[in-house]
Motif scaffolding. Structure first.
Motif, PDB file in Angstrom:
ATOM      1  N   LYS A 544      -4.956  32.831 -22.112  1.00  0.00           N
ATOM      2  CA  LYS A 544      -4.366  33.485 -20.942  1.00  0.00           C
ATOM      3  C   LYS A 544      -2.993  32.884 -20.620  1.00  0.00           C
ATOM      4  CE  LYS A 544      -5.922  35.167 -16.437  1.00  0.00           C
ATOM      5  NZ  LYS A 544      -6.378  36.479 -16.917  1.00  0.00           N
ATOM      6  N   THR A 545      -2.846  31.562 -20.808  1.00  0.00           N
ATOM      7  CA  THR A 545      -1.557  30.909 -20.551  1.00  0.00           C
ATOM      8  C   THR A 545      -0.487  31.415 -21.512  1.00  0.00           C
ATOM      9  OG1 THR A 545      -2.693  28.918 -19.763  1.00  0.00           O
ATOM     10  CG2 THR A 545      -0.387  28.686 -20.409  1.00  0.00           C
ATOM     11  N   VAL A 546      -0.840  31.545 -22.786  1.00  0.00           N
ATOM     12  CA  VAL A 546       0.118  32.041 -23.785  1.00  0.00           C
ATOM     13  C   VAL A 546       0.513  33.479 -23.468  1.00  0.00           C
ATOM     14  CG1 VAL A 546       0.502  32.497 -26.234  1.00  0.00           C
ATOM     15  CG2 VAL A 546      -0.854  30.509 -25.529  1.00  0.00           C
ATOM     16  N   LEU A 547      -0.478  34.302 -23.110  1.00  0.00           N
ATOM     17  CA  LEU A 547      -0.186  35.697 -22.786  1.00  0.00           C
ATOM     18  C   LEU A 547       0.677  35.821 -21.541  1.00  0.00           C
ATOM     19  CD1 LEU A 547      -3.624  37.387 -23.575  1.00  0.00           C
ATOM     20  CD2 LEU A 547      -1.423  37.881 -24.680  1.00  0.00           C
ATOM     21  N   ALA A 548       0.455  34.929 -20.569  1.00  0.00           N
ATOM     22  CA  ALA A 548       1.286  34.964 -19.356  1.00  0.00           C
ATOM     23  C   ALA A 548       2.748  34.711 -19.706  1.00  0.00           C
ATOM     24  CB  ALA A 548       0.785  33.924 -18.355  1.00  0.00           C
ATOM     25  N   LYS A 549       2.994  33.737 -20.566  1.00  0.00           N
ATOM     26  CA  LYS A 549       4.365  33.452 -21.000  1.00  0.00           C
ATOM     27  C   LYS A 549       4.939  34.616 -21.809  1.00  0.00           C
ATOM     28  CE  LYS A 549       3.809  28.411 -21.141  1.00  0.00           C
ATOM     29  NZ  LYS A 549       3.842  27.210 -22.011  1.00  0.00           N
ATOM     30  N   ALA A 550       4.098  35.185 -22.672  1.00  0.00           N
ATOM     31  CA  ALA A 550       4.557  36.318 -23.473  1.00  0.00           C
ATOM     32  C   ALA A 550       4.906  37.507 -22.588  1.00  0.00           C
ATOM     33  CB  ALA A 550       3.496  36.708 -24.497  1.00  0.00           C
ATOM     34  N   LEU A 551       4.035  37.790 -21.590  1.00  0.00           N
ATOM     35  CA  LEU A 551       4.281  38.911 -20.691  1.00  0.00           C
ATOM     36  C   LEU A 551       5.562  38.685 -19.895  1.00  0.00           C
ATOM     37  CD1 LEU A 551       3.240  41.587 -19.564  1.00  0.00           C
ATOM     38  CD2 LEU A 551       1.914  40.277 -17.880  1.00  0.00           C
ATOM     39  N   ASP A 552       5.744  37.458 -19.414  1.00  0.00           N
ATOM     40  CA  ASP A 552       6.961  37.139 -18.666  1.00  0.00           C
ATOM     41  C   ASP A 552       8.197  37.353 -19.550  1.00  0.00           C
ATOM     42  OD1 ASP A 552       8.038  36.042 -16.151  1.00  0.00           O
ATOM     43  OD2 ASP A 552       8.768  34.444 -17.454  1.00  0.00           O
ATOM     44  N   HIS A 553       8.104  36.928 -20.800  1.00  0.00           N
ATOM     45  CA  HIS A 553       9.221  37.093 -21.744  1.00  0.00           C
ATOM     46  C   HIS A 553       9.511  38.570 -21.998  1.00  0.00           C
ATOM     47  CE1 HIS A 553      11.767  36.527 -25.250  1.00  0.00           C
ATOM     48  NE2 HIS A 553      10.911  37.217 -25.998  1.00  0.00           N
ATOM     49  N   LEU A 554       8.473  39.363 -22.225  1.00  0.00           N
ATOM     50  CA  LEU A 554       8.666  40.789 -22.497  1.00  0.00           C
ATOM     51  C   LEU A 554       9.248  41.512 -21.289  1.00  0.00           C
ATOM     52  CD1 LEU A 554       5.375  41.591 -24.455  1.00  0.00           C
ATOM     53  CD2 LEU A 554       7.669  41.289 -25.404  1.00  0.00           C
ATOM     54  N   VAL A 555       8.775  41.154 -20.112  1.00  0.00           N
ATOM     55  CA  VAL A 555       9.290  41.802 -18.902  1.00  0.00           C
ATOM     56  C   VAL A 555      10.775  41.496 -18.721  1.00  0.00           C
ATOM     57  CG1 VAL A 555       9.146  41.810 -16.388  1.00  0.00           C
ATOM     58  CG2 VAL A 555       7.067  41.934 -17.752  1.00  0.00           C
ATOM     59  N   ARG A 556      11.164  40.254 -18.989  1.00  0.00           N
ATOM     60  CA  ARG A 556      12.586  39.912 -18.897  1.00  0.00           C
ATOM     61  C   ARG A 556      13.413  40.764 -19.866  1.00  0.00           C
ATOM     62  NH1 ARG A 556      13.740  35.086 -16.185  1.00  0.00           N
ATOM     63  NH2 ARG A 556      11.900  33.832 -15.697  1.00  0.00           N
ATOM     64  N   LEU A 557      12.902  40.925 -21.090  1.00  0.00           N
ATOM     65  CA  LEU A 557      13.628  41.727 -22.077  1.00  0.00           C
ATOM     66  C   LEU A 557      13.726  43.187 -21.652  1.00  0.00           C
ATOM     67  CD1 LEU A 557      12.157  40.327 -25.427  1.00  0.00           C
ATOM     68  CD2 LEU A 557      14.429  39.902 -24.498  1.00  0.00           C
ATOM     69  N   ALA A 558      12.673  43.663 -20.987  1.00  0.00           N
ATOM     70  CA  ALA A 558      12.627  45.075 -20.604  1.00  0.00           C
ATOM     71  C   ALA A 558      13.367  45.358 -19.306  1.00  0.00           C
ATOM     72  CB  ALA A 558      11.176  45.523 -20.471  1.00  0.00           C
ATOM     73  N   THR A 559      13.707  44.299 -18.578  1.00  0.00           N
ATOM     74  CA  THR A 559      14.330  44.494 -17.274  1.00  0.00           C
ATOM     75  C   THR A 559      15.728  45.083 -17.422  1.00  0.00           C
ATOM     76  OG1 THR A 559      13.085  42.657 -16.333  1.00  0.00           O
ATOM     77  CG2 THR A 559      15.095  43.318 -15.180  1.00  0.00           C
ATOM     78  N   VAL A 560      16.006  46.120 -16.630  1.00  0.00           N
ATOM     79  CA  VAL A 560      17.335  46.731 -16.555  1.00  0.00           C
ATOM     80  C   VAL A 560      17.934  46.356 -15.210  1.00  0.00           C
ATOM     81  CG1 VAL A 560      18.636  48.879 -16.524  1.00  0.00           C
ATOM     82  CG2 VAL A 560      16.643  48.635 -18.029  1.00  0.00           C
ATOM     83  N   ASN A 561      19.168  45.933 -15.186  1.00  0.00           N
ATOM     84  CA  ASN A 561      19.795  45.502 -13.938  1.00  0.00           C
ATOM     85  C   ASN A 561      20.205  46.724 -13.119  1.00  0.00           C
ATOM     86  OD1 ASN A 561      21.070  44.209 -11.881  1.00  0.00           O
ATOM     87  ND2 ASN A 561      22.386  42.951 -13.187  1.00  0.00           N
ATOM     88  N   LEU A 562      19.275  47.219 -12.299  1.00  0.00           N
ATOM     89  CA  LEU A 562      19.554  48.387 -11.454  1.00  0.00           C
ATOM     90  C   LEU A 562      20.546  48.057 -10.337  1.00  0.00           C
ATOM     91  CD1 LEU A 562      15.888  49.694 -11.043  1.00  0.00           C
ATOM     92  CD2 LEU A 562      17.620  50.521 -12.643  1.00  0.00           C
ATOM     93  N   CYS A 563      20.672  46.778 -10.005  1.00  0.00           N
ATOM     94  CA  CYS A 563      21.530  46.388  -8.886  1.00  0.00           C
ATOM     95  C   CYS A 563      22.999  46.284  -9.266  1.00  0.00           C
ATOM     96  CB  CYS A 563      21.081  45.032  -8.338  1.00  0.00           C
ATOM     97  SG  CYS A 563      19.399  45.016  -7.700  1.00  0.00           S
ATOM     98  N   LYS A 564      23.295  46.163 -10.557  1.00  0.00           N
ATOM     99  CA  LYS A 564      24.667  45.870 -10.986  1.00  0.00           C
ATOM    100  C   LYS A 564      25.640  46.937 -10.486  1.00  0.00           C
ATOM    101  CE  LYS A 564      27.470  44.797 -15.044  1.00  0.00           C
ATOM    102  NZ  LYS A 564      27.488  44.611 -16.510  1.00  0.00           N
ATOM    103  N   GLY A 565      26.634  46.473  -9.736  1.00  0.00           N
ATOM    104  CA  GLY A 565      27.696  47.354  -9.264  1.00  0.00           C
ATOM    105  C   GLY A 565      27.319  48.259  -8.113  1.00  0.00           C
ATOM    106  N   LYS A 566      26.095  48.139  -7.594  1.00  0.00           N
ATOM    107  CA  LYS A 566      25.664  49.005  -6.497  1.00  0.00           C
ATOM    108  C   LYS A 566      26.213  48.484  -5.159  1.00  0.00           C
ATOM    109  CE  LYS A 566      23.066  52.045  -8.655  1.00  0.00           C
ATOM    110  NZ  LYS A 566      23.292  51.667 -10.047  1.00  0.00           N
ATOM    111  N   PRO A 567      26.317  49.360  -4.152  1.00  0.00           N
ATOM    112  CA  PRO A 567      26.782  48.910  -2.830  1.00  0.00           C
ATOM    113  C   PRO A 567      25.853  47.847  -2.254  1.00  0.00           C
ATOM    114  CG  PRO A 567      26.815  51.304  -2.990  1.00  0.00           C
ATOM    115  CD  PRO A 567      26.100  50.818  -4.211  1.00  0.00           C
ATOM    116  N   VAL A 568      26.433  46.837  -1.641  1.00  0.00           N
ATOM    117  CA  VAL A 568      25.652  45.739  -1.118  1.00  0.00           C
ATOM    118  C   VAL A 568      26.244  45.290   0.219  1.00  0.00           C
ATOM    119  CG1 VAL A 568      26.992  44.048  -2.441  1.00  0.00           C
ATOM    120  CG2 VAL A 568      24.702  43.438  -1.637  1.00  0.00           C
ATOM    121  N   THR A 569      25.368  44.954   1.153  1.00  0.00           N
ATOM    122  CA  THR A 569      25.819  44.486   2.473  1.00  0.00           C
ATOM    123  C   THR A 569      25.123  43.179   2.800  1.00  0.00           C
ATOM    124  OG1 THR A 569      24.102  45.809   3.550  1.00  0.00           O
ATOM    125  CG2 THR A 569      26.295  46.801   3.343  1.00  0.00           C
TER     126      THR A 569
END
Length: 669
Positions: A544-569
């Motif tokens: 389970k520990t190995v899979l948790a690290k693997a899942l975290d790694h895959l999620v990082r790779l799959a993450t798209v920066n939706l916030c980049k360049g968007k309006p912010v206050t």
């Protein structure tokens, strides 16, 4: 024409030129004069003579400064004829303009120039006379020899030395006669010797009588106690005029301990033919001091004297000559020297680098065959070297030599072979490796997977290579081993195989797949993340520990920066230029971040519309000490907010990787 209403040549005499030149501050006059330089240089040659009259008028104008007059003389060098002679001669009397005027006089055309310069010499003042003497020498005026001889006998110091040097430049028989007489009587023997050698250099290209005089001068200098550079020039002259006579002197100089003399011989010998100097160099090589041997070896290489190959190879073992010999053998060496050079190249330092380069560049017949012999009979270091050199020489043509060494029992040889296969192999070689994989030792198979990944990336054949790899007989290669290395082939087929392995009942296969996912290199397909998440929920520790690290790694790779360049206050003011926009610029660096001096504070990012969201990554300023406490909330309308990440109780220092908050997919604006 920049001034269409006025002739630009006439414009040169305008008072504005004088005014610009006379202004001393900031050098404002220089750009103005540079403009005229460009106009003059760009004008057709047949029109340039029009500039002479205004230039001469400006040269003699009382208000012209010395700087302007020097500039005018430099321009007259391009356009002047005999009409400019009086003004230029007059300019020689001014120490501030003499150099520029002399340079213009050297190239001044016309048959009347030399007689006029000789006449001016008889009445010139002490400032102009040295420049006139030098100019007559540069113009090689042979009729000026009597006047120059008179000056030499009457004058002293700089003027005398200038006249002696002028005779050397003139380079005629009468000049040589005067110089030979001076060699016996002058109190400036070094100046006379330099001039004599220069005169002899001019005479050696003339008729037989001229060459005889030059030969006599060379002999005279060599028999006298002259400085090294003069004797070296004399030896070079002698080697041109009497090669057989120069050889014994060259031998003697080479055998001395004087490094300067040895280098002088190298320069002098360059005028001799190979059949004259080559045998002498080879015969004497073993008897010379080390420094002289280096000089001789370099000369043999410069000449590409193939007959000197064995003599050079015989010195390769000398520690002070190894680098020089290796470099030269790269030019004149043959297959017979390959083994020696390979031994040197397996070492370290400049000598090893020179030997490596030599093996790479040698073009003699049989070199490749000699390198292949090292693959069969050399030790591990020699075999790796020979393999590398063959690849450099042949490129993909070395694949038949590389492939047999893939399963080599020497781990380093096998690694080198697979590394070269990765560089030059294509799909056919990859499929052949997969077919032979069961016969390879486990250490070689580790290198094989990396090579397969490199070939697949270059040829874009991930799917085909993955399919063949997965079809390998499980009895020959453990299935777990293949799964563990599928990360080198990131493609749908590999993702499908890993997802299936995560669902397997075999714990070893599950763990192999999980560890492969830890190294997955690019954005994973959604089903791979889903399968990993499912396996994570169904398994137990320690997997389970190995899979948790693997899942975290895959999620990082799959993450798209939706916030980049968007309006912010921001809810509160920020520090200096550390505005909220820097939090969503896509740059993760300690030089680009938002900072508020008044906690608690918040920033709000607006996507503009409801967007599916399943993960948020927050990166705080990291310095190994600071830690941050915050909450992440999401809303579809800006009114109702849902907590999707809670870090409010954190006490761990921030890191460059930041913190990842995963949650069920929600629509958030």
């Amino acid at each position: 024409d920049p001034f269409p209403d006025v002739s630009w040549w006439g414009k040169l005499t305008h008072q504005k030129v004088v005014r610009y030149v006379d202004r001393k501050h900031d050098g404002d006059w220089k750009p103005y004069l540079r403009k005229w330089e460009r106009l003059l240089a760009a004008s057709p040659p047949q029109e340039r003579h029009q500039a002479q009259a205004p230039l001469l008028k400006l040269l003699t104008a009382p208000e012209s400064s010395p700087g302007l007059r020097s500039w005018i003389c430099a321009q007259l060098k391009l356009v002047a004829n005999e009409q400019a002679l009086p003004a230029l001669v007059a300019a020689l009397s001014d120490s501030k303009t003499a150099r520029a005027a002399a340079a213009a006089l050297v190239t001044l055309p016309g048959d009347a120039v030399n007689p006029a310069l000789r006449r001016a010499l008889t009445v010139a003042d002490t400032t102009a006379k040295p420049w006139l003497v030098s100019t007559l020498g540069q113009r090689r005026d042979g009729k000026a020899v009597p006047e120059l001889a008179t000056i030499i006998h009457q004058a002293q110091g700089k003027l005398q030395r200038t006249a002696i040097a002028a005779l050397g430049v003139i380079g005629t028989r009468p000049a040589a006669k005067v110089l030979r007489e001076l060699a016996r009587t002058s109190d400036a023997p070094a100046t006379v010797a330099d001039a004599s050698l220069q005169c002899a250099e001019a005479l050696r290209k003339g008729e037989a009588e001229d060459r005889a005089i030059a030969l006599t001068i060379a002999r005279d200098v060599l028999t006298q106690a002259k400085p090294r550079h003069q004797r070296a020039d004399a030896l070079r002259l002698l080697s041109h005029l009497a090669p057989r006579e120069a050889l014994p002197i060259a031998r003697k100089w080479l055998a001395s301990d004087d490094a300067g003399q040895q280098r002088s011989v190298a320069v002098a010998l360059r005028s001799l033919e190979d059949d004259v100097v080559g045998p002498m160099l080879i015969q004497q090589l073993g008897e010379l001091p080390v420094g002289a041997r280096a000089v001789v070896i370099e000369e043999l290489g410069r000449r590409k004297y193939l007959q000197g190959r064995e003599a050079v190879a015989s010195q390769l073992a000398h520690p002070q000559l190894t680098e020089t010999c290796a470099r030269v053998l790269g030019t004149i060496g043959t297959a017979a020297e390959v083994t020696q050079l390979c031994r040197v190249a397996t070492g370290r330092g400049a000598a090893a680098a020179a030997a490596n380069d030599a093996l790479h560049t040698m073009r003699a017949e049989g070199v490749d065959r000699a390198l292949r012999a090292q693959l069969k009979h050399g030790d591990g270091g020699l075999r790796r070297l020979a393999l590398d050199i063959l690849a450099k020489r042949l490129g993909a043509g070395a694949l038949p030599d590389i492939i047999p060494l893939l399963p080599d029992p020497d781990r380093k040889v096998s690694r080198k072979a697979f590394a070269l296969l990765a560089d030059y192999g294509q799909l056919p070689q990859a499929l052949a490796v997969i077919k032979a994989l069961p016969t390879y030792p486990p250490t070689s198979r580790t290198f094989a997977y990396r090579a397969l990944g490199t070939i697949a990336a270059r040829a874009n054949t991930h799917e085909k290579i993955t399919g063949q790899l997965l079809a390998v007989n499980n009895a020959g290669v453990p299935r777990e081993e293949i799964l563990l290395n599928l990360h080198v082939l990131p493609c749908p087929a590999a993702a499908k195989a890993l997802s299936a392995a995560l669902k397997s009942d075999a714990r070893a296969r599950q763990e192999a797949a999980a560890r492969a996912l830890l190294k997955w290199p690019n954005q994973p397909p959604p089903e791979l993340i889903a399968g990993t998440r499912t396996a994570f929920g169904e398994t137990e520790e320690p997997l389970k520990t190995v899979l948790a690290k693997a899942l975290d790694h895959l999620v990082r790779l799959a993450t798209v920066n939706l916030c980049k360049g968007k309006p912010v206050t921001a809810s509160r003011p920020w520090q200096g230029g550390l505005k909220p926009e820097l939090a969503v610029d896509g740059v993760v660096a300690l030089t680009s971040y938002w900072s508020s001096p008044e906690p608690p504070s918040a920033i709000t990012v607006d996507f503009g519309e409801a967007t599916p969201l399943s993960v948020v990554r927050v990166v705080n300023y990291w310095d190994g000490r600071r830690y941050y406490q915050y909450r992440v909330e999401a809303s579809a309308d800006g009114e109702d907010w849902q907590l999707v990440g809670d870090h409010s109780g954190n006490t761990q220092p921030a890191t460059k990787e930041g913190n990842l908050f995963r949650f069920p997919t929600t629509n958030a604006r």
